[in-house]
Design a protein around this motif. Structure first.
Motif, PDB file in Angstrom:
ATOM      1  N   ARG A   1      65.380 106.261  34.916  1.00 19.58           N
ATOM      2  CA  ARG A   1      64.036 106.191  35.488  1.00 19.58           C
ATOM      3  C   ARG A   1      63.229 107.407  35.015  1.00 19.58           C
ATOM      4  N   PRO A   2      61.981 107.170  34.562  1.00 21.68           N
ATOM      5  CA  PRO A   2      61.161 108.308  34.111  1.00 21.68           C
ATOM      6  C   PRO A   2      60.570 109.082  35.287  1.00 21.68           C
ATOM      7  N   ILE A   3      60.778 110.382  35.306  1.00 17.96           N
ATOM      8  CA  ILE A   3      60.201 111.258  36.339  1.00 17.96           C
ATOM      9  C   ILE A   3      59.585 112.474  35.642  1.00 17.96           C
ATOM     10  N   SER A   4      58.345 112.770  35.985  1.00 14.24           N
ATOM     11  CA  SER A   4      57.614 113.867  35.327  1.00 14.24           C
ATOM     12  C   SER A   4      58.179 115.226  35.690  1.00 14.24           C
ATOM     13  N   VAL A   5      57.969 116.158  34.799  1.00 14.85           N
ATOM     14  CA  VAL A   5      58.266 117.557  35.128  1.00 14.85           C
ATOM     15  C   VAL A   5      57.147 118.033  36.049  1.00 14.85           C
TER      16      VAL A   5
ATOM     17  N   PHE B   1      50.203 113.162  41.718  1.00 18.51           N
ATOM     18  CA  PHE B   1      49.981 114.600  41.512  1.00 18.51           C
ATOM     19  C   PHE B   1      51.200 115.248  40.852  1.00 18.51           C
ATOM     20  N   ALA B   2      52.350 114.545  40.869  1.00 21.43           N
ATOM     21  CA  ALA B   2      53.613 115.152  40.382  1.00 21.43           C
ATOM     22  C   ALA B   2      53.473 115.861  39.026  1.00 21.43           C
ATOM     23  N   PRO B   3      52.950 115.218  37.976  1.00 18.84           N
ATOM     24  CA  PRO B   3      52.880 115.928  36.688  1.00 18.84           C
ATOM     25  C   PRO B   3      51.758 116.956  36.600  1.00 18.84           C
TER      26      PRO B   3
ATOM     27  N   GLN C   1      55.006 116.267  30.306  1.00 18.04           N
ATOM     28  CA  GLN C   1      56.190 115.586  29.763  1.00 18.04           C
ATOM     29  C   GLN C   1      57.067 115.103  30.914  1.00 18.04           C
ATOM     30  N   PHE C   2      58.042 114.265  30.567  1.00 20.08           N
ATOM     31  CA  PHE C   2      58.903 113.736  31.629  1.00 20.08           C
ATOM     32  C   PHE C   2      60.371 113.755  31.213  1.00 20.08           C
ATOM     33  N   LEU C   3      61.238 113.586  32.220  1.00 17.00           N
ATOM     34  CA  LEU C   3      62.675 113.446  31.970  1.00 17.00           C
ATOM     35  C   LEU C   3      63.055 112.003  32.254  1.00 17.00           C
TER      36      LEU C   3
ATOM     37  N   GLY D   1      66.723 102.806  41.991  1.00 18.53           N
ATOM     38  CA  GLY D   1      66.955 104.055  41.268  1.00 18.53           C
ATOM     39  C   GLY D   1      66.610 105.286  42.096  1.00 18.53           C
ATOM     40  N   THR D   2      65.405 105.318  42.591  1.00 19.96           N
ATOM     41  CA  THR D   2      64.970 106.514  43.326  1.00 19.96           C
ATOM     42  C   THR D   2      65.697 106.639  44.681  1.00 19.96           C
ATOM     43  N   LYS D   3      66.163 105.494  45.233  1.00 19.55           N
ATOM     44  CA  LYS D   3      66.970 105.576  46.472  1.00 19.55           C
ATOM     45  C   LYS D   3      68.271 106.317  46.174  1.00 19.55           C
TER      46      LYS D   3
ATOM     47  N   SER E   1      47.312 110.384  32.779  1.00 17.70           N
ATOM     48  CA  SER E   1      48.743 110.183  32.550  1.00 17.70           C
ATOM     49  C   SER E   1      49.132 108.847  33.165  1.00 17.70           C
ATOM     50  N   LEU E   2      49.709 107.940  32.347  1.00 20.05           N
ATOM     51  CA  LEU E   2      50.016 106.581  32.802  1.00 20.05           C
ATOM     52  C   LEU E   2      51.460 106.489  33.296  1.00 20.05           C
ATOM     53  N   GLU E   3      51.666 105.603  34.273  1.00 16.11           N
ATOM     54  CA  GLU E   3      53.026 105.382  34.762  1.00 16.11           C
ATOM     55  C   GLU E   3      53.451 103.961  34.430  1.00 16.11           C
ATOM     56  N   GLU E   4      53.704 103.681  33.156  1.00  9.85           N
ATOM     57  CA  GLU E   4      54.170 102.352  32.737  1.00  9.85           C
ATOM     58  C   GLU E   4      55.663 102.220  33.056  1.00  9.85           C
ATOM     59  N   ARG E   5      56.116 100.984  33.231  1.00 10.27           N
ATOM     60  CA  ARG E   5      57.561 100.776  33.400  1.00 10.27           C
ATOM     61  C   ARG E   5      58.231 101.068  32.064  1.00 10.27           C
ATOM     62  N   MET E   6      59.374 101.706  32.111  1.00 13.79           N
ATOM     63  CA  MET E   6      60.039 102.103  30.871  1.00 13.79           C
ATOM     64  C   MET E   6      61.486 101.647  30.811  1.00 13.79           C
TER      65      MET E   6
ATOM     66  N   LEU F   1      61.468 118.392  39.921  1.00 15.56           N
ATOM     67  CA  LEU F   1      60.954 117.020  39.919  1.00 15.56           C
ATOM     68  C   LEU F   1      60.452 116.699  41.319  1.00 15.56           C
ATOM     69  N   LEU F   2      59.322 115.989  41.391  1.00 17.00           N
ATOM     70  CA  LEU F   2      58.789 115.544  42.689  1.00 17.00           C
ATOM     71  C   LEU F   2      58.743 114.029  42.604  1.00 17.00           C
ATOM     72  N   TYR F   3      59.477 113.344  43.482  1.00 18.67           N
ATOM     73  CA  TYR F   3      59.533 111.885  43.302  1.00 18.67           C
ATOM     74  C   TYR F   3      59.422 111.152  44.631  1.00 18.67           C
ATOM     75  N   ARG F   4      58.923 109.931  44.524  1.00 18.27           N
ATOM     76  CA  ARG F   4      58.757 109.051  45.692  1.00 18.27           C
ATOM     77  C   ARG F   4      59.805 107.946  45.614  1.00 18.27           C
ATOM     78  N   VAL F   5      60.455 107.676  46.717  1.00 17.24           N
ATOM     79  CA  VAL F   5      61.482 106.629  46.740  1.00 17.24           C
ATOM     80  C   VAL F   5      60.807 105.260  46.793  1.00 17.24           C
ATOM     81  N   PHE F   6      61.075 104.430  45.755  1.00 16.35           N
ATOM     82  CA  PHE F   6      60.524 103.064  45.673  1.00 16.35           C
ATOM     83  C   PHE F   6      61.631 102.031  45.799  1.00 16.35           C
ATOM     84  N   GLY F   7      62.605 102.094  44.887  1.00 16.32           N
ATOM     85  CA  GLY F   7      63.627 101.040  44.805  1.00 16.32           C
ATOM     86  C   GLY F   7      64.995 101.618  44.534  1.00 16.32           C
TER      87      GLY F   7
HETATM   88  C1  LIG Z   1      56.016 108.866  32.410  1.00 15.74           C
HETATM   89  C2  LIG Z   1      56.294 108.567  33.871  1.00 15.74           C
HETATM   90  C3  LIG Z   1      56.401 109.605  34.762  1.00 15.74           C
HETATM   91  C4  LIG Z   1      56.672 109.348  36.107  1.00 15.74           C
HETATM   92  N1  LIG Z   1      56.753 110.403  36.946  1.00 15.74           N
HETATM   93  C5  LIG Z   1      57.043 110.181  38.234  1.00 15.74           C
HETATM   94  C6  LIG Z   1      57.158 111.285  39.131  1.00 15.74           C
HETATM   95  O1  LIG Z   1      57.021 112.453  38.742  1.00 15.74           O
HETATM   96  N2  LIG Z   1      57.461 111.015  40.420  1.00 15.74           N
HETATM   97  C7  LIG Z   1      57.632 109.730  40.860  1.00 15.74           C
HETATM   98  O2  LIG Z   1      57.887 109.531  42.039  1.00 15.74           O
HETATM   99  N3  LIG Z   1      57.511 108.677  40.044  1.00 15.74           N
HETATM  100  C8  LIG Z   1      57.239 108.870  38.746  1.00 15.74           C
HETATM  101  N4  LIG Z   1      57.141 107.799  37.915  1.00 15.74           N
HETATM  102  C9  LIG Z   1      57.382 106.436  38.452  1.00 15.74           C
HETATM  103  C10 LIG Z   1      58.887 106.235  38.571  1.00 15.74           C
HETATM  104  O3  LIG Z   1      59.440 106.166  37.277  1.00 15.74           O
HETATM  105  C11 LIG Z   1      59.187 104.928  39.324  1.00 15.74           C
HETATM  106  O4  LIG Z   1      58.804 105.093  40.660  1.00 15.74           O
HETATM  107  C12 LIG Z   1      60.656 104.605  39.286  1.00 15.74           C
HETATM  108  O5  LIG Z   1      60.992 104.196  37.978  1.00 15.74           O
HETATM  109  C13 LIG Z   1      60.979 103.507  40.286  1.00 15.74           C
HETATM  110  O6  LIG Z   1      62.328 103.176  40.117  1.00 15.74           O
HETATM  111  P1  LIG Z   1      63.199 102.551  41.306  1.00 15.74           P
HETATM  112  O7  LIG Z   1      64.505 102.136  40.725  1.00 15.74           O
HETATM  113  O8  LIG Z   1      63.229 103.440  42.481  1.00 15.74           O
HETATM  114  O9  LIG Z   1      62.344 101.341  41.730  1.00 15.74           O
HETATM  115  P2  LIG Z   1      62.384  99.882  41.119  1.00 15.74           P
HETATM  116  O10 LIG Z   1      63.269  99.068  41.993  1.00 15.74           O
HETATM  117  O11 LIG Z   1      62.608  99.876  39.670  1.00 15.74           O
HETATM  118  O12 LIG Z   1      60.904  99.557  41.401  1.00 15.74           O
HETATM  119  C14 LIG Z   1      60.334  99.565  42.695  1.00 15.74           C
HETATM  120  C15 LIG Z   1      58.844  99.445  42.537  1.00 15.74           C
HETATM  121  O13 LIG Z   1      58.346 100.649  41.950  1.00 15.74           O
HETATM  122  C16 LIG Z   1      57.357 100.399  40.998  1.00 15.74           C
HETATM  123  N5  LIG Z   1      57.784 100.942  39.727  1.00 15.74           N
HETATM  124  C17 LIG Z   1      58.977 100.861  39.140  1.00 15.74           C
HETATM  125  N6  LIG Z   1      59.009 101.531  37.992  1.00 15.74           N
HETATM  126  C18 LIG Z   1      57.783 102.029  37.824  1.00 15.74           C
HETATM  127  C19 LIG Z   1      57.186 102.815  36.835  1.00 15.74           C
HETATM  128  N7  LIG Z   1      57.827 103.229  35.768  1.00 15.74           N
HETATM  129  N8  LIG Z   1      55.906 103.157  37.016  1.00 15.74           N
HETATM  130  C20 LIG Z   1      55.223 102.773  38.090  1.00 15.74           C
HETATM  131  N9  LIG Z   1      55.741 102.054  39.068  1.00 15.74           N
HETATM  132  C21 LIG Z   1      56.995 101.673  38.945  1.00 15.74           C
HETATM  133  C22 LIG Z   1      57.195  98.924  40.920  1.00 15.74           C
HETATM  134  O14 LIG Z   1      56.016  98.587  41.611  1.00 15.74           O
HETATM  135  C23 LIG Z   1      58.412  98.358  41.589  1.00 15.74           C
HETATM  136  O15 LIG Z   1      58.103  97.196  42.291  1.00 15.74           O
HETATM  137  C24 LIG Z   1      56.853 108.012  36.567  1.00 15.74           C
HETATM  138  C25 LIG Z   1      56.743 106.959  35.668  1.00 15.74           C
HETATM  139  C26 LIG Z   1      56.465 107.228  34.335  1.00 15.74           C
HETATM  140  C27 LIG Z   1      56.366 106.112  33.361  1.00 15.74           C
END
Ligand SMILES: Cc1cc2nc3c(=O)[nH]c(=O)nc-3n(C[C@H](O)[C@H](O)[C@H](O)COP(=O)(O)OP(=O)(O)OC[C@H]3O[C@@H](n4cnc5c(N)ncnc54)[C@H](O)[C@@H]3O)c2cc1C
Ligand code: FES
Length: 265
Positions: free
Chosen positions: A53-57, A118-120, A37-39, A77-79, A217-222, A69-75
């Motif tokens: 932003r969805p992050i898995s437990v 591997f997070a979830p 499951q996720f938060l 939100g995670t920053k 487990s899929l990581e769709e944008r939400m 929560l274990l998360y990777r900084v992408f953009g």
């Molecule tokens: C059910 C679920 C569980 C997740 N669990 C984890 C987790 O445990 N740890 C973790 O680090 N990440 C997890 N993710 C992915 C995480 O939600 C995204 O990395 C996060 O939303 C990125 O947000 P941002 O604002 O930092 O980046 P944004 O600026 O929104 O996006 C930066 C880049 O990240 C990618 N991205 C954005 N959102 C998603 C997304 N939902 N799925 C895949 N790639 C995305 C895109 O390639 C985008 O270009 C999960 C996603 C889902 C759907």
């Protein structure tokens, strides 16, 4: 029943150049959690970014009332999440999604994690060990520094093999090569996997060649995380004119059978 709630951040520690481990005190929520499951996390203190932003437990401890929560900084939100400090509150919704289906567990189980995927899977591995299952974990990463949780896994009674793209630890190459080798060598009855889409596609092709059940487990944008906005839809095979129908990753998933889901790049 999911809740919107504020938990106290107990720690938010940087593990390597991009990954963080955040420990939350959430006694009101921890008893309801299932692995997979996720938060839905409000990453910043203000209104930007608006969407959670969805992050898995990653782990949970019912005695201590804690969720990790274990998360990777992408953009954006995670920053912002990476800047949240211990002692402050974090607004989350959860637990969301269905998690892994553990109703018909086999005895010999393969768990495959690619990168932050591997997070979830950590909470799942801990649950399988508690249930006395024979577990082999295959872990992939680009390079050694990005391999997650190896120290914790080594302390559990599970098998562990790693692969890195550059060969800096374990076998050189993709983790899916390790999966093929393991399935050729040993009889596994069930597989759980999470990682990048190309890895999950490779896992899917194994379903066709081996008689094996794989949950992915899929990581769709939400958007909403609760089934209202349809931003997370994915295709699932069904016998209709089109050959598929849409399902919501947030409420129908995020875990699906690899044999039923259609993965788009
Ligand atoms: C059910 C679920 C569980 C997740 N669990 C984890 C987790 O445990 N740890 C973790 O680090 N990440 C997890 N993710 C992915 C995480 O939600 C995204 O990395 C996060 O939303 C990125 O947000 P941002 O604002 O930092 O980046 P944004 O600026 O929104 O996006 C930066 C880049 O990240 C990618 N991205 C954005 N959102 C998603 C997304 N939902 N799925 C895949 N790639 C995305 C895109 O390639 C985008 O270009 C999960 C996603 C889902 C759907
Ligand atoms: S994220 Fe809104 S329906 Fe799934």
């Amino acid at each position: 029943m999911s809740k919107q709630i504020e938990g106290e951040i107990l720690a938010n520690k940087q593990l390597n150049e991009s990954d963080y481990r955040l420990v939350l005190s959430l006694p009101e929520l921890v008893d309801e959690i299932k692995s997979g499951q996720f938060l839905h996390v409000k990453c910043g203190p203000g209104l930007d970014p608006l969407l959670r932003r969805p992050i898995s437990v990653h782990q949970y401890n019912q005695d201590r009332g804690e969720i990790v929560l274990l998360y990777r900084v992408f953009g954006k939100g995670t920053k912002q999440l990476a800047k949240r400090e211990a002692g402050k509150k974090l607004d989350v919704m959860g637990p969301l999604g269905n998690g892994f289906d553990l109703t018909e567990l086999e005895n010999k189980i393969l768990v495959v994690g690619g990168g932050i995927g591997f997070a979830p899977l950590m909470a799942l591995v801990e649950k399988l060990v508690e249930l006395n299952k024979e577990v082999m974990v295959l872990l992939g990463a680009r390079r050694k520094e990005q391999l997650l949780c190896t120290d914790k896994l080594e302390k559990l009674s599970v098998g562990l093999k790693v692969a890195t793209n550059d060969g800096s630890a374990g076998q050189k190459g993709y983790v899916t090569r390790l999966v093929e080798q393991e399935l050729d060598k040993d009889k596994y009855e069930q597989v759980f996997a999470c990682g990048p889409t190309p890895m999950l596609k490779a896992m899917q092709s194994l379903v066709n060649t081996k008689d094996i059940e794989i949950q992915v487990s899929l990581e769709e944008r939400m958007g909403c995380g609760t089934g209202a906005c349809l931003s997370c839809v994915c295709k699932v095979k069904v016998e209709n004119d089109e050959g598929f129908e849409y399902r919501k990753a947030c409420t129908d998933g995020p875990v699906f059978e690899a044999s039923e889901v259609i993965l788009d790049e």
